[in-house]
Scaffold this motif. Structure first.
Motif, PDB file in Angstrom:
ATOM      1  N   HIS A  69       0.813  -1.218   0.000  1.00  0.00           N
ATOM      2  CA  HIS A  69       0.000   0.000   0.000  1.00  0.00           C
ATOM      3  C   HIS A  69       0.845   1.266   0.000  1.00  0.00           C
ATOM      4  N   HIS A  71       1.438   5.231  -2.252  1.00  0.00           N
ATOM      5  CA  HIS A  71       1.004   6.192  -3.270  1.00  0.00           C
ATOM      6  C   HIS A  71       2.240   6.939  -3.751  1.00  0.00           C
ATOM      7  N   LYS A 155      -8.846  -0.295  -6.635  1.00  0.00           N
ATOM      8  CA  LYS A 155      -9.255   0.305  -5.362  1.00  0.00           C
ATOM      9  C   LYS A 155     -10.420   1.267  -5.530  1.00  0.00           C
ATOM     10  N   HIS A 249      -5.901  -0.254   5.144  1.00  0.00           N
ATOM     11  CA  HIS A 249      -5.598   0.556   6.344  1.00  0.00           C
ATOM     12  C   HIS A 249      -6.658   0.573   7.448  1.00  0.00           C
ATOM     13  N   ASP A 320       0.723   2.920   3.612  1.00  0.00           N
ATOM     14  CA  ASP A 320      -0.051   4.059   3.090  1.00  0.00           C
ATOM     15  C   ASP A 320       0.871   5.257   2.831  1.00  0.00           C
TER      16      ASP A 320
HETATM   17 ZN   LIG Z   1      -3.724   4.853   0.800  1.00  0.00          ZN
END
Ligand SMILES: [Zn+2]
Length: 472
Positions: A69, A71, A155, A249, A320
């Motif tokens: 996970h 970004h 997602k 998350h 995340d």
């Molecule tokens: Zn995320």
């Protein structure tokens, strides 16, 4: 996976005398022989005149960490962060990442070639993609993304993040789940589970009630009830659609309670938490440096997440990671003005090892949740996520006793802060081997980036222990 190796094959690298942590097997004292980027042999007293040797005496050797996970491209360009953030990753022992791609409006066909190119040319780690789906057009194109680019996980946001992403409504969610399920039983529907209406209301109320506040107040903008309710909804829709739901998350005790009840009821799905939630709570002295969505919460929630991770209710752990610079993070802008998102790749493994030890969670279990479990879910096991003959030679060599104070500069990502800044963590990587090459050593990059984008083929449903244990 077929074993392509002749025992007589010349080895390129031998990792000698380490204690291997092999998920599902345990701790094994053995040497690892590597040839052509793969693990060629496990044994004792491996020797070959021509092979480079890494002496891992007194060290622990883990499979390369898979952070499912992250970004990229929220702060600088996707291309730039594909290099800088994966540099932080490899130094921290992460060798594979799952990237949540973002295209709010356009078809991903317009962007996937560039995303793949960036990962093949600039990344230090291997990667799989999870395109984030916002429109009906994108849903219609999911089979095309799977066919042409090997994307098998997607997602959906049940609650948007102002200025970053928008949410999708339940009808879009159900259509999306059905489309993902149509790809096959290995495909995964990842969901940001928070009920949008509850979040919007909570946020505006908080603005009225507390124009200024602390990190602890931020939790009120994302009440746990919104997470718990959204998980309930997503579970129901995924069941109707026959999709494998992956709750990204998980942050709250109430969310965990829903997960436990659903497992007892025989639901088959996967749950992730993150190392920021496991390591940082809402009274942290770093304040808004740790502002993220969903928020880091009180110690009570944190203890619940550790229990969930230990008992297997929570199956995987990621970061995340959403890197920012202090100048745009703006912690000084306070409760409502500072921006969510933080870098966490460089601290992922040290935080897991450090706080996991404090919580008394066995090392093998921590490693399992950060390697084999996500690799199984996303269809890249046993190429990734274990130490076995035929697997990719991605290894992280750890000094479990090394203590270091976290400092953003040492992490070498683009961010000039870390939410773990100033914390003394015990258990750090001393070398990372990726594709058979020592790429990071003693806190320095020592080889060229050799990351690859990993397209995935349709395959059988993964054999997940937490599916087998759910009653049918
Ligand atoms: Zn995320």
């Amino acid at each position: 996976m077929a074993n392509r190796y002749e025992p007589s094959k010349p080895l390129d690298l031998i990792v000698r005398n380490g204690t291997l942590v092999i998920p599902g097997v345990g701790l094994v004292k053995a040497d690892v022989g590597i040839a052509e980027g793969k693990i060629a042999v496990l044994g004792s007293n491996l020797a070959q005149r021509t092979a480079e040797v890494y002496d891992a005496t007194g060290r622990t050797v883990l499979p390369g960490i898979f952070d499912p996970h992250i970004h990229l491209g929220n702060e600088q360009s996707y291309e730039s962060e594909a290099e800088t953030e994966t540099r932080a990753a490899i130094l921290g022992g992460v060798t594979t990442v799952g990237i949540f791609l973002r295209s709010l409006e356009d078809s991903y066909f317009q962007h996937l070639p560039a995303f793949c190119k960036a990962m093949n040319e600039r990344s230090y780690v291997d990667s799989v993609f999870h395109p984030q789906i916002f429109s009906e057009q994108q849903i219609e194109e999911i089979p095309g993304y799977a066919e042409q680019y090997g994307n098998r996980s997607f997602k959906f946001y049940m609650s948007g993040i102002p200025g970053i992403v928008k949410s999708v409504t339940d009808d879009v969610l159900l259509h999306g789940f059905r489309t993902v399920a149509s790809l096959g039983s290995d495909a995964v529907a990842c969901v940001h589970c928070e009920t949008g209406a509850l979040i919007d209301k909570a946020r505006s109320e908080l603005k009225m009630r507390k124009p200024e506040g602390t990190l602890a107040d931020w939790e009120d903008a994302h009440p746990a009830v919104a997470e718990a309710l959204a998980i309930q909804t997503a579970l129901y829709l995924a069941k109707i659609a026959g999709a494998h739901l992956y709750v990204v998350h998980l942050s709250s005790r109430q969310g965990l309670d829903i997960v436990r009840a659903a497992r007892r009821a025989g639901m088959r799905f996967t749950v992730e938490t993150t190392t920021p939630y496991l390591g940082i709570n809402s009274s942290d002295p770093n304040g808004f440096l740790a502002k993220m969505v969903p928020p880091v919460r009180t110690p009570e929630h944190q203890t619940a997440l550790w229990e969930g991770l230990r008992e297997g209710t929570i199956n995987t752990v990621g970061t995340d990671n959403t890197s920012r610079a202090l100048a745009t993070k703006k912690p000084e802008a306070g409760l409502h003005g500072s921006r969510p998102g933080l870098p966490a790749l460089g601290t992922h493994l040290p935080a897991l090892l450090h706080y996991g030890r404090i919580r008394g969670v066995p090392l093998e279990l921590l490693v399992e949740r950060a390697t084999r479990s996500p690799a199984l879910v996303y269809g890249i096991y046993p190429q990734k996520g274990t130490i076995a003959v035929g697997s990719d030679a991605d290894l992280v060599i750890v000094d479990l006793e090394q203590e270091r104070t976290v400092c953003a500069e040492d992490l070498q990502g683009m961010s000039d802060f870390s939410p773990f800044e100033g914390k003394r963590l015990r258990g750090w990587p001393v070398a990372t081997i990726k594709g058979g090459e020592i790429v990071a050593r003693d806190g320095k990059i020592v080889a060229k980036a050799n990351g690859r984008y990993l397209p995935r083929k349709s395959g059988p449903a993964p054999q997940l222990e937490w599916f087998a244990s759910a009653q049918t």
